[in-house]
Design a protein around this motif. Structure first.
Motif, PDB file in Angstrom:
ATOM      1  N   ILE A  61      -0.199   2.472  -0.578  1.00  0.00           N
ATOM      2  CA  ILE A  61      -1.332   2.046  -1.400  1.00  0.00           C
ATOM      3  C   ILE A  61      -1.915   0.720  -0.907  1.00  0.00           C
ATOM      4  O   ILE A  61      -3.074   0.394  -1.174  1.00  0.00           O
ATOM      5  N   CYS A  62      -1.117  -0.017  -0.152  1.00  0.00           N
ATOM      6  CA  CYS A  62      -1.570  -1.306   0.395  1.00  0.00           C
ATOM      7  C   CYS A  62      -2.235  -1.141   1.762  1.00  0.00           C
ATOM      8  O   CYS A  62      -2.759  -2.109   2.310  1.00  0.00           O
ATOM      9  N   GLY A  63      -2.168   0.047   2.331  1.00  0.00           N
ATOM     10  CA  GLY A  63      -2.816   0.297   3.611  1.00  0.00           C
ATOM     11  C   GLY A  63      -1.940   0.102   4.827  1.00  0.00           C
ATOM     12  O   GLY A  63      -2.413   0.186   5.956  1.00  0.00           O
ATOM     13  N   VAL A 106      -2.634   0.887  14.953  1.00  0.00           N
ATOM     14  CA  VAL A 106      -1.758   1.110  13.809  1.00  0.00           C
ATOM     15  C   VAL A 106      -2.405   0.663  12.503  1.00  0.00           C
ATOM     16  O   VAL A 106      -2.311   1.349  11.494  1.00  0.00           O
ATOM     17  N   PHE A 107      -3.051  -0.478  12.527  1.00  0.00           N
ATOM     18  CA  PHE A 107      -3.646  -1.046  11.322  1.00  0.00           C
ATOM     19  C   PHE A 107      -5.159  -0.844  11.327  1.00  0.00           C
ATOM     20  O   PHE A 107      -5.816  -1.146  12.318  1.00  0.00           O
ATOM     21  N   SER A 108      -5.691  -0.379  10.203  1.00  0.00           N
ATOM     22  CA  SER A 108      -7.136  -0.444  10.023  1.00  0.00           C
ATOM     23  C   SER A 108      -7.468  -1.907   9.731  1.00  0.00           C
ATOM     24  O   SER A 108      -6.583  -2.705   9.433  1.00  0.00           O
ATOM     25  N   SER A 109      -8.727  -2.263   9.799  1.00  0.00           N
ATOM     26  CA  SER A 109      -9.078  -3.660   9.520  1.00  0.00           C
ATOM     27  C   SER A 109      -8.719  -4.026   8.084  1.00  0.00           C
ATOM     28  O   SER A 109      -8.220  -5.114   7.813  1.00  0.00           O
ATOM     29  N   SER A 114      -4.896  -6.585   4.188  1.00  0.00           N
ATOM     30  CA  SER A 114      -3.942  -6.375   3.098  1.00  0.00           C
ATOM     31  C   SER A 114      -2.535  -6.819   3.499  1.00  0.00           C
ATOM     32  O   SER A 114      -1.821  -7.443   2.712  1.00  0.00           O
ATOM     33  N   PHE A 115      -2.138  -6.501   4.726  1.00  0.00           N
ATOM     34  CA  PHE A 115      -0.826  -6.912   5.238  1.00  0.00           C
ATOM     35  C   PHE A 115      -0.724  -8.434   5.257  1.00  0.00           C
ATOM     36  O   PHE A 115       0.284  -9.008   4.843  1.00  0.00           O
ATOM     37  N   LEU A 116      -1.777  -9.090   5.722  1.00  0.00           N
ATOM     38  CA  LEU A 116      -1.771 -10.549   5.776  1.00  0.00           C
ATOM     39  C   LEU A 116      -1.699 -11.164   4.378  1.00  0.00           C
ATOM     40  O   LEU A 116      -1.002 -12.165   4.177  1.00  0.00           O
ATOM     41  N   LEU A 164     -11.475  -3.368  -0.876  1.00  0.00           N
ATOM     42  CA  LEU A 164     -12.175  -3.289   0.401  1.00  0.00           C
ATOM     43  C   LEU A 164     -12.590  -1.858   0.707  1.00  0.00           C
ATOM     44  O   LEU A 164     -13.703  -1.616   1.194  1.00  0.00           O
ATOM     45  N   ASN A 165     -11.718  -0.914   0.443  1.00  0.00           N
ATOM     46  CA  ASN A 165     -12.061   0.499   0.656  1.00  0.00           C
ATOM     47  C   ASN A 165     -13.183   0.942  -0.277  1.00  0.00           C
ATOM     48  O   ASN A 165     -14.077   1.693   0.114  1.00  0.00           O
TER      49      ASN A 165
END
Length: 170
Positions: A61-63, A106-109, A114-116, A164-165
């Motif tokens: 859910i966090c991307g 691996v990561f979308s923008s 979200s990870f950061l 963001l989505n």
């Protein structure tokens, strides 16, 4: 005075370097062997991947619901700096050029943002948690604080990714 400040900085760098080295070696070991302690040629069959795959669905859910990102978060509990070394070991075998090419795949923008957000808000390193315990003088309060920080980081990270989505569809 100046010499003592430099000595303190050197000790801090030595401790941080030691933690990062230990974390990197642990990640290498766990991604190189399965639970039968047999060497694996594909790190997706390793102990680390198994543990990461257990945690990964929680973060979808966090991307960033892939096992490598979740493992990096786990190693980040030892020292936040070890997140980068974990990515380096898992994605590129220690090659920084390979890492910079692998991460955008691996990561979308939005997932990266979200990870950061999660990394910035979740628990600090083990040393900081130890200092918290020393100040609180209570394990229960320390544990509650850890879970509170994880909860806030998770909620805000998920909210960041979802908003963001949502706005990207307009």
């Amino acid at each position: 005075m100046f010499g003592s400040v430099c000595g303190i900085k050197q000790k801090i760098l030595e401790r941080a370097g030691t933690v990062i080295l230990v974390a990197t070696v642990a990640v290498w070991f766990l991604q190189s062997f399965d639970f039968g302690f047999k060497f694996v040629s594909d790190n997706s069959q390793s102990m680390l991947a198994t543990l990461g795959n257990i945690v990964a669905p929680i973060f979808s859910i966090c991307g960033f619901g892939n096992w490598r990102a979740c493992v990096a978060l786990l190693t980040g509990l030892m020292a936040k700096e070890s997140i980068v070394s974990t990515f380096s070991v898992l994605y590129s075998g220690g090659n920084s050029a390979g890492l910079s090419a692998a991460l955008p795949q691996v990561f979308s923008s939005y997932g990266a943002v979200s990870f950061l957000v999660f990394v910035l808000l979740y628990n600090p390193c083990i040393a900081a948690l130890s200092a918290m315990h020393k100040e609180f003088e209570d394990w229960k309060l320390t544990v509650v604080s850890v879970f509170y920080q994880l909860f806030i980081a998770y909620i805000l990270s998920a909210l960041t990714f979802q908003v963001l989505n949502l706005f990207s569809n307009f």
